[in-house]
Scaffold this active site. Structure first.
Site, short mmCIF file in Angstrom:
data_model
loop_
_atom_site.label_atom_id
_atom_site.label_comp_id
_atom_site.label_asym_id
_atom_site.label_seq_id
_atom_site.Cartn_x
_atom_site.Cartn_y
_atom_site.Cartn_z
N HIS A 1 0.83 -1.22 0.00
CA HIS A 1 0.00 0.00 0.00
C HIS A 1 0.86 1.26 0.00
O HIS A 1 0.45 2.29 0.52
CB HIS A 1 -0.94 0.03 1.21
CG HIS A 1 -1.75 -1.20 1.39
ND1 HIS A 1 -2.95 -1.42 0.75
CD2 HIS A 1 -1.51 -2.33 2.13
CE1 HIS A 1 -3.44 -2.60 1.11
NE2 HIS A 1 -2.57 -3.19 1.93
N SER B 1 15.19 18.84 -16.02
CA SER B 1 14.07 19.77 -16.18
C SER B 1 14.55 20.95 -17.00
O SER B 1 15.71 21.36 -16.92
CB SER B 1 13.60 20.23 -14.81
OG SER B 1 12.89 21.43 -14.93
#
Ligand code: ARG
Length: 493
Positions: free
Chosen positions: A158, A277
């Site tokens: 999870h 980036s």
């Protein structure tokens, strides 16, 4: 417009339609057929050789046709005359070269069995390429898993810290999944590699064809018995596409695990597999793996397109089939590419053992081991689970092992009115509370302990080698068939 006044315009449109134009190019598959150009030449050659052997065409007629096919092969797909598809265009080129006798090539067959044979002839190679890519990735994963067998890292369920494991165990888990992907591809190969040739339109032929002979010349291990089934069936594309879609799902999971590990600073991808980036100079983004993950979308789209196109088609040839094929080409290409890129990313990635270890115990992730130890000491596992859960509430992130043992001891006194030592001594517990100790204790078959992982890696390596030999055997048998066909063709030179 009234009916009368539209008459002249309609005549013009109708004439255009008959002459060709947009509808003609809409119907043509010639461009996409570049992929089966070589396949069609092989199919033409095998069929012509068989026709001559059966006395359906004369040896000199076969020789002229085979000669013309060589010239077509040399000139290449781009040199083909216009045609609705590659089958028609090659036939036209042969007739252009040798005259009407070239038309004998199409005796006892139809484009329906021809195209089905061509697709199978090409797709089986694509499936082997995909299988080979999975083998390369599996080999890379197994090498990296062996190298990182002791690199303790957090394991998640999870997306929450769950239990410590090792990088080796994580990577080997994908090698296991990919072994099944290879199996699926090899199974798809087996059902793809059967010949529809000689079925003609769908109802067989009046000529005494030898279907087993053309199948053998083309490297197919069998024929598809029923002629109507043979020309219609595209379930081999569904199966192959399904196999690559399943593979893409495996890849996308691996990509996500690597992306997350990169985010946590546990792994550093090679620059070739990352981008920066355009505005944030400090960034190194795992773009290659994000694209690998996205490829699953392409594969699922192709599989859906294929199934939707084929659903409800009746027996024999319907032109819908022409639009089914490219889905399979697209899926197998993009997923094979993604598999190769993933292998490169895994092979060049560098794992930071210290960064991994520093996070491995976070979130009291060794708690299961504590509950296991109490249970091994005689406490029912459910009670042990409750006790450790109570202790977990008292343990801050960053607590030392000693503080953790104290918290468990306090919970035992609280809940059981007993000291911890009734079930397990402090030293054993302390060892289990360390991530490395926790991993070392998980030595059941398939577990992450070094001893268990080493055994698993040996089994995974053996299966890898078996699959690799299977691919080699298929490749050799296809290559041998190619040689046999070339030798038969040579007889007519
Ligand atoms: N271009 C067609 C395809 O890709 C080949 C078969 C055409 N057959 C026919 N009967 N029109 O499916």
């Amino acid at each position: 417009m009234s009916e009368e006044s539209s008459g002249a315009a309609e005549t013009v449109i109708r004439r255009e339609r008959f002459a060709g134009g947009q509808a003609r190019s809409f119907m043509s598959s010639l461009e996409a057929d570049a992929r089966i150009f070589a396949a069609d030449l092989a199919v033409d050659r095998a069929h012509t050789v068989m026709l001559a052997e059966q006395g359906i065409v004369g040896a000199d007629e076969a020789a002229a046709i085979l000669d013309a096919l060589d010239a077509v092969a040399d000139a290449g797909h781009d040199a083909l005359p216009d045609g609705e598809d590659v089958h028609e265009a090659i036939e036209s080129a042969v007739v252009d070269a040798v005259g009407p006798v070239g038309g004998k090539m199409h005796t006892a067959r139809s484009r329906n069995d021809e195209v089905a044979t061509c697709i199978r002839y090409r797709f089986r190679e694509d499936l082997l390429d995909a299988a080979e890519a999975t083998l390369e990735l599996r080999g890379t994963l197994l090498d990296a898993a062996a190298a990182e067998a002791d690199t303790v890292v957090p394991g998640f369920t999870h997306r929450q810290h769950a239990q410590p494991t090792t990088v080796g165990h994580l990577l080997a888990s994908y090698a296991g999944a990919l072994a099944r992907d290879t199996e699926r591809l090899l199974a798809a190969f087996e059902r793809t590699n059967r010949s529809p040739l000689g079925s003609a339109a769908f109802a067989g032929t009046t000529f005494d064809v030898d279907r087993q002979r053309t199948a053998g010349l083309l490297g197919f291990h069998d024929v598809i018995e029923n002629a109507a089934d043979a020309v219609t069936a595209r379930d081999f594309l569904i199966e192959g596409c399904g196999a690559v879609a399943a593979l893409s799902a495996t890849l996308s999971g691996l990509a996500t695990d690597l992306i997350e590990a990169a985010k946590d600073g546990h792994v550093d991808l090679d620059d070739a597999y990352a981008s920066t980036s355009s505005i944030m100079p400090q960034k190194k983004n795992p773009d290659s793996l994000e694209l690998v993950r996205a490829v699953a979308g392409d594969a699922v789209g192709d599989l859906t397109g294929l199934l939707t196109t084929l659903k409800g088609l009746p027996r024999a040839y319907n032109r819908d089939l022409q639009r089914a094929t490219p889905h399979a080409w697209d899926a197998v290409d993009i997923v094979t590419d993604a598999t190769e890129v993933t292998a490169g990313a895994v092979a060049t990635a560098e794992w930071d053992a210290d960064a991994c270890a520093a996070d491995a115990g976070a979130g009291f992730s060794t708690a299961t081991g504590v509950a296991d130890a109490l249970a091994a000491g005689g406490l029912p596992f459910r009670t042990a689970h409750e006790l450790v859960a109570a202790a977990a509430g008292e343990i801050d992130d960053g607590a030392t092992v000693d503080e953790q043992v104290d918290a468990v001891d306090a919970a035992a006194t609280d809940l059981l009115d007993e000291s911890l030592s009734a079930y397990v001594d402090r030293e054993t517990l302390a060892a289990l509370l360390s991530p490395a100790g926790s991993v070392a204790a998980r030595d059941s078959r398939g577990g992450p302990a070094a001893s268990a992982l080493t055994e698993s890696l040996t089994r995974l390596r053996d299966t890898h080698d078996e699959h690799s030999s299977a691919v080699d055997v298929h490749r050799e048998s296809l290559a041998a068939a190619e040689d046999r066909l070339a030798a038969e063709v040579h007889e007519y030179a």
